[in-house]
Motif scaffolding. Structure first.
Motif, short mmCIF file in Angstrom:
data_model
loop_
_atom_site.label_atom_id
_atom_site.label_comp_id
_atom_site.label_asym_id
_atom_site.label_seq_id
_atom_site.Cartn_x
_atom_site.Cartn_y
_atom_site.Cartn_z
N ARG A 1 -13.77 8.54 -16.49
CA ARG A 1 -14.80 8.97 -14.90
C ARG A 1 -14.60 10.39 -14.61
O ARG A 1 -13.05 10.11 -14.19
N ASN A 2 -14.43 11.86 -14.97
CA ASN A 2 -13.77 12.54 -14.43
C ASN A 2 -14.03 12.70 -12.50
O ASN A 2 -15.05 11.88 -11.89
N PRO A 24 4.31 2.30 -15.69
CA PRO A 24 3.49 2.58 -14.90
C PRO A 24 2.04 2.80 -14.56
O PRO A 24 1.92 3.85 -15.14
N ASN A 25 1.65 2.37 -13.96
CA ASN A 25 -0.21 3.52 -14.01
C ASN A 25 -0.51 2.63 -15.74
O ASN A 25 -2.25 3.72 -15.55
N ALA A 26 -0.12 1.56 -15.85
CA ALA A 26 -0.90 1.51 -17.33
C ALA A 26 -2.42 0.58 -17.08
O ALA A 26 -2.74 -0.06 -16.10
N VAL A 27 -3.49 1.06 -18.31
CA VAL A 27 -4.70 0.70 -17.34
C VAL A 27 -4.54 -1.10 -17.30
O VAL A 27 -4.34 -1.27 -19.53
N ILE A 28 -5.76 -1.26 -17.42
CA ILE A 28 -4.93 -3.17 -17.13
C ILE A 28 -6.44 -3.80 -18.39
O ILE A 28 -7.19 -3.29 -18.26
N ILE A 70 -20.55 8.48 -21.91
CA ILE A 70 -20.11 9.77 -21.69
C ILE A 70 -18.14 9.54 -21.30
O ILE A 70 -18.66 8.40 -20.94
N GLY A 71 -17.34 10.14 -21.77
CA GLY A 71 -16.20 9.78 -21.78
C GLY A 71 -15.35 8.32 -22.10
O GLY A 71 -14.14 7.83 -21.97
N ALA A 72 -16.17 7.98 -23.30
CA ALA A 72 -15.34 6.70 -23.67
C ALA A 72 -13.94 7.61 -24.45
O ALA A 72 -13.99 8.55 -25.32
N VAL A 73 -13.17 6.10 -24.38
CA VAL A 73 -11.94 6.34 -24.93
C VAL A 73 -11.55 6.05 -26.43
O VAL A 73 -12.20 4.93 -26.92
N SER A 74 -11.10 6.89 -27.12
CA SER A 74 -11.16 6.23 -28.89
C SER A 74 -9.79 6.91 -29.13
O SER A 74 -9.50 7.58 -28.07
N THR A 75 -9.42 5.90 -30.30
CA THR A 75 -8.00 6.14 -30.67
C THR A 75 -8.32 6.93 -32.07
O THR A 75 -6.84 7.12 -32.09
N GLY A 76 -9.43 7.28 -32.46
CA GLY A 76 -9.19 8.00 -33.74
C GLY A 76 -9.92 7.23 -34.65
O GLY A 76 -11.25 6.98 -34.11
N GLY A 128 -3.07 5.88 -16.47
CA GLY A 128 -3.81 7.28 -16.03
C GLY A 128 -4.74 6.18 -14.65
O GLY A 128 -5.14 5.47 -14.85
N ASP A 129 -5.68 6.82 -14.10
CA ASP A 129 -6.71 6.52 -13.13
C ASP A 129 -8.09 7.19 -13.96
O ASP A 129 -8.14 7.64 -14.70
N GLY A 130 -8.90 6.24 -12.96
CA GLY A 130 -9.98 7.16 -13.50
C GLY A 130 -11.03 6.13 -14.71
O GLY A 130 -11.57 6.86 -14.99
#
Length: 291
Positions: free
Chosen positions: A290-291, A160-164, A233-239, A216-218
């Motif tokens: 985004r927050n 549920p709520n997976a990010v596409i 700002i807020g960039a998603v990193s995996t490592g 998640g959302d946002g």
């Protein structure tokens, strides 16, 4: 401790990118979170670049260290610890020679906000300051406070709520995932319609049957030039890569598909897994929250 990243450093080394700020010295100089070894103990340390060293507290003294490690990463914060109960998400820096875990704390003292070691059985924080080790009964503890939720994936099931991320060339939806390969945690493309998860690595796209899906959302996708230090700002990193470069989640358009992949800021590009190969693209978007 294994999910925290500690970077080896020394007296004359620059502070690594994304170092965790611990506080400030009495002269206003920044203090970073570190750790160092002393007499068999792995101890939390205050790293003070202006003084070209780190300090640990041990045996009633403040001890100078020229070799140490610096904690790097995002989503860390200090919280009050009024009952001396260590939170489950507290950052463990090491342990005593007897095996007692030691956690990172801080407190205000003599005009400074100083990092030190929390002894759970002592129910206190010890800080190094002015050549001495000081016991403090009121303090904060450093916790890891992740803002992204990754859940274990199943090849044909979408949580549920997976990010596409986009769509494959046949219009099948593609979701944002991550998977390990050769010690690196890499962005992955998850296509549940055909039960596939691929990462790009070493010129190839590699199938993975163990992976996690971002939920998640946002979240949104941001275009433009995102290279070098120009990361939104807020960039998603995996490592991180083996070379210490932080890897981000992006997506690019290729042969009728919008495919997620790994953004290498230093290389000014994204790599996506497609058609059995690792495809390099100069035009891409980055995933941000985004927050």
């Amino acid at each position: 401790m294994s999910h925290h990243r500690w970077v080896a450093s020394s007296a004359d080394s620059p502070i690594p990118p994304f170092a965790v700020l611990g506080g400030q010295d009495s002269d206003g100089a920044p203090i970073y979170v570190g750790r160092s070894y002393h007499e068999g103990d792995t101890l939390p340390a205050k790293v003070v670049p202006n003084k070209h060293c780190a300090y640990v507290s041990w045996g009633g003294r403040e001890i100078v260290k020229s070799e140490f490690e610096v904690l790097v990463g995002e989503n860390y914060r200090f919280v009050n610890c009024p009952t001396h109960t260590i939170p489950v998400d507290a950052v463990r820096a090491g342990n005593t020679v007897d095996g007692e875990p030691l956690y990172i704390g801080r407190c205000s003292f003599e005009g400074s906000e100083t990092v030190g070691k929390i002894h759970p059985t002592h129910r206190c924080l010890y800080i190094p300051y002015g050549g001495e080790e000081h016991r403090m009964d009121c303090y904060e503890v450093l916790i890891s406070d992740p803002v992204h939720i990754w859940v274990p994936g199943s090849l044909h099931n979408v949580p549920p709520n997976a990010v596409i991320a986009g769509h494959d060339s046949d219009k099948s939806p593609i979701f944002v995932a991550r998977a390990f390969h050769d010690g690196e945690n890499l962005p992955a493309k998850f296509v549940p319609n055909i039960g596939s998860v691929y990462v790009s690595y070493g010129g190839k796209d590699l199938f993975k049957d163990e992976f996690e899906v971002l939920v998640g959302d946002g979240y949104t996708w941001v275009g433009g030039t995102h290279s070098g230090d120009n990361i939104p700002i807020g960039a998603v990193s995996t490592g991180w890569t083996h070379n210490g470069e932080k890897v981000y989640v992006g997506r690019g358009y290729h042969h009728g598909s919008t495919t997620p992949g790994k953004v290498h800021p230093r290389e000014y590009c994204i790599y996506i897994p497609y058609g059995g190969k690792e495809v390099k693209l100069k035009d891409y978007e980055m995933l941000v929250k985004r927050n």
